[in-house]
Motif scaffolding. Structure first.
Motif, PDB file in Angstrom:
ATOM      1  N   THR A 110       0.862  -0.895   0.011  1.00  0.00           N
ATOM      2  CA  THR A 110       0.133  -0.263  -0.006  1.00  0.00           C
ATOM      3  C   THR A 110       0.911   1.505   0.216  1.00  0.00           C
ATOM      4  N   ARG A 111       0.316   2.447  -0.338  1.00  0.00           N
ATOM      5  CA  ARG A 111       0.749   3.631  -0.136  1.00  0.00           C
ATOM      6  C   ARG A 111       1.892   3.577   1.039  1.00  0.00           C
ATOM      7  N   THR A 112       0.294   3.819   2.218  1.00  0.00           N
ATOM      8  CA  THR A 112       0.511   4.041   2.967  1.00  0.00           C
ATOM      9  C   THR A 112       1.899   2.833   4.074  1.00  0.00           C
ATOM     10  N   ARG A 113       2.292   2.223   3.725  1.00  0.00           N
ATOM     11  CA  ARG A 113       3.415   1.218   3.735  1.00  0.00           C
ATOM     12  C   ARG A 113       4.551   1.439   3.527  1.00  0.00           C
ATOM     13  N   ASP A 133       1.192  12.079   1.124  1.00  0.00           N
ATOM     14  CA  ASP A 133       2.764  11.562   1.980  1.00  0.00           C
ATOM     15  C   ASP A 133       1.984  11.787   2.925  1.00  0.00           C
ATOM     16  N   LEU A 170      -0.387  10.569   5.081  1.00  0.00           N
ATOM     17  CA  LEU A 170      -0.342   9.249   5.329  1.00  0.00           C
ATOM     18  C   LEU A 170       0.628   9.188   6.810  1.00  0.00           C
ATOM     19  N   PRO A 214      -4.306   3.780  14.169  1.00  0.00           N
ATOM     20  CA  PRO A 214      -4.634   3.160  13.417  1.00  0.00           C
ATOM     21  C   PRO A 214      -4.322   1.347  13.287  1.00  0.00           C
ATOM     22  N   ASP A 246      -0.203  -1.379   9.909  1.00  0.00           N
ATOM     23  CA  ASP A 246       1.203  -0.805   9.589  1.00  0.00           C
ATOM     24  C   ASP A 246       1.260  -0.926  10.900  1.00  0.00           C
ATOM     25  N   ARG A 306       4.735   1.049  12.395  1.00  0.00           N
ATOM     26  CA  ARG A 306       4.187   2.353  13.753  1.00  0.00           C
ATOM     27  C   ARG A 306       5.598   2.118  14.386  1.00  0.00           C
TER      28      ARG A 306
END
Length: 156
Positions: free
Chosen positions: A42-45, A72, A75, A87, A90, A94
């Motif tokens: 994912t983009r977050t990861r 970014d 995120l 959240p 991930d 974090r």
């Protein structure tokens, strides 16, 4: 107080193929940078991976200025400010980032992307990393020093 260590982080993600890439450039005692990517991500990861990699080997107590594009920053914001809804994704990254940030005064700055800037350079590397990850899978590589010299980071 000494000037903060400046870090530019970027992530890319291809929604159709689910591959992504990340990159960072850091200016402290010297200019360093890494890029990496993965499939089925994912983009977050990828954004969290970029930040975790950038923080991995910093001197204790260093002040940090982390610069990124707005997408970014959204995120990463939950890493710097306690979110209203914690959240659930991930959590490994974090937790690692929270540990790496301990003892540092860190500031996240949202930057507009301008041509021929360290942020544009970092975004380009994240984009290349996403393409490479699509073909080869997970990887991590140092950005070559000759390339870093052209990033504009040393002049900032």
């Amino acid at each position: 107080m000494a000037d903060p260590i400046r870090i530019w982080v970027a992530a890319q993600h291809h929604k159709a193929f689910l591959n992504g890439g990340w990159a960072y450039v850091r200016v402290g005692a010297e200019v360093t940078g890494w890029a990496g990517g993965d499939r089925r991500t994912t983009r977050t990861r990828m954004a969290l991976s970029s930040l975790a990699a950038a923080l991995a080997d910093l001197p204790k107590g260093a002040a940090l200025r982390i610069e990124t594009a707005a997408e970014d920053a959204k995120l990463l914001d939950g890493v710097f400010v306690e979110p209203a809804d914690p959240p659930t994704d991930d959590l490994d990254l974090r937790a690692a980032i929270a540990g790496l940030l301990k003892g540092h005064e860190a500031r996240l700055a949202v930057m507009s992307v301008q041509p021929r800037t360290p942020l544009a350079f970092t975004i380009a590397w994240a984009d290349q990393a996403a393409d490479k990850a699509k073909m080869t899978g997970a990887f991590r590589v140092a950005i070559p020093r000759p390339n870093l010299a052209k990033s504009g980071a040393a002049a900032t």
